[in-house]
Design a protein around this motif. Structure first.
Motif: not given
Length: 435
Positions: A26-37
């Motif tokens: 499901d692509k309705s939720i985007e991951i925060n790239e800054e959080k991931h990094k």
């Protein structure tokens, strides 16, 4: 690619589900790239990953085990793009799953097991939200020992509460009869009953007839019973090493400090195919560990009367103790309540046990009653709380012929057998306050 199965969707529709529910595509939720990094930046070494928590829930061990299983590598590479993508998927799945469980007001979660990120994260979030989690316990890919089990919130593992075996046994009546059952089971382990007791094993490793494959020498011997590199190393509550590769590398270095001991390394006979080539590639030319054939008979190893053997949690822990051979476990394991094995708490204690074994040997108590008690608890009491052995005899769970015919097998089952199955589920649910 999107997984699709007509049979699965038929099963969903049978209990009024017309979509698959939680779906990480499901692509309705985007991951925060800054959080991931930010999360990636905190993982400098393997132990940082194993202890990683996200929103106060431990998930690092689940990501680690998923990497080993899906990448089919002996250990993790923290710089690998696959790992970083896997971490991103896990964070997405975590947020998506928690939102789903709360929004849908989910009352019960059922899992096949509580490991790897797909099942483990769901289990741990549900536990944190006080949603009961039922696991479908089985062996031999669902063909044997089919059981229902409530996942313990404190210890979300698939095994029954082995860490309470002694306390539980004390509360039971007719202890002498239970000890007799344990005695009968362990004696059967060294007969043709081996496969019946451990149906997931492909062959009997205690066959009386065996080829002599071990050389004769004047040295004392130590045998390491290796586990499958790719099979979840975090099956129990804790482990000294980050994975089984790290365990073997550490033991290889310890072996260098014991020149008067001959060390043998036995691969797990039931491991995934690539495990054998991987262990040969990594340890086939070891100066200190002599790699054995995975199918070597354990009776031959017993005949060599090793100084001690080493395993993390293998059944050899009670099998060799029963034959008065010392066993060192390298982490939490089903025998943890008992003194017929040694249980190293950390690397330093493991090192001391290996290099100064004579100091620890007197701590071992090869008390047959303790072994019978453990065997009873592990292979009878916990597996027969609702008289499941009677249901096993009725062949309720599976035809044991084809992994894909489970639904057809149930449909063809007599009404009388279906009644037994229904009553079992009802008894389980009532005992665990699910209805």
């Amino acid at each position: 690619s999107k997984f699709y199965s007509k049979k699965l969707f038929k099963i969903y529709r049978s209990f009024n589900v017309h979509i698959t529910g939680i779906d990480e595509r499901d692509k309705s939720i985007e991951i925060n790239e800054e959080k991931h990094k930010s999360i990636i930046s905190k993982i400098k070494k393997k132990s940082d990953l194993t202890e990683l928590k996200y929103k106060n829930i431990k998930i690092g061990d689940l990501i680690y085990s998923t990497y080993l299983r899906t990448k089919m590598q002996a250990t993790i590479d923290l710089n690998n793009k696959y790992f970083k993508d896997l971490l991103k998927r896990s964070i997405f799945y975590f947020d998506y799953t928690k939102k789903y469980l709360i929004k849908k007001n989910v009352k019960l979660v059922v899992v096949s097991h509580p490991y790897y990120f797909q099942y483990g994260i769901l289990t741990r979030i549900a536990n944190s939200l006080n949603i009961p989690v039922v696991m479908i316990y089985s062996k031999n890919r669902g063909h044997n020992l089919f059981r229902l089990k409530i996942i313990n919130k404190k210890y979300p593992i698939e095994d029954f509460d082995y860490y309470n075996f002694k306390e539980t046994f004390k509360k039971l009546k007719s202890k002498s009869n239970r000890i007799k059952i344990g005695k009968k089971i362990i004696k059967g382990r060294f007969t043709n009953n081996f496969k019946k007791q451990l149906p997931y094993m492909k062959r009997n490793i205690y066959e009386k007839k065996f080829e002599k494959k071990l050389d004769n020498h004047k040295f004392e011997s130590v045998f390491i019973f290796a586990h499958d590199f790719f099979d979840n190393p975090y099956r129990f509550r804790w482990m000294i090493f980050e994975d089984f590769y790290e365990q073997l590398k550490y033991l290889e270095k310890l072996a260098e400090q014991t020149p008067k001991i001959k060390w043998y390394l036995k691969p797990h006979p039931n491991a995934l195919g690539k495990n054998f080539s991987e262990i040969k590639n990594l340890f086939g030319n070891s100066r200190t560990l002599n790699l054995l054939d995975k199918n070597i008979n354990n009776l031959e190893i017993l005949s060599k009367k090793p100084k001690f053997i080493i395993t993390n949690h293998g059944t050899v822990g009670h099998e060799f103790a029963y034959k008065n051979i010392p066993v060192i476990n390298t982490g939490d394991n089903p025998h943890i309540n008992y003194k017929f094995c040694l249980h190293a708490k950390d690397k330093n204690e493991l090192k001391d046990m290996v290099l100064n074994f004579d100091k620890y040997k007197p701590l071992l108590k090869f008390d047959k009653k303790d072994i019978y008690e453990f065997i009873y608890m592990q292979y009878y009491h916990t597996k027969n709380e609702f008289k499941e052995f009677d249901l096993d005899k009725l062949n309720l769970w599976s035809s044991e012929k084809n992994y894909d015919d489970g639904l057809s097998h149930y449909y063809k089952m007599s009404k009388n057998k279906q009644k037994y199955l229904y009553e079992y589920i009802q008894a389980f649910c009532k005992k665990n306050n699910l209805i």
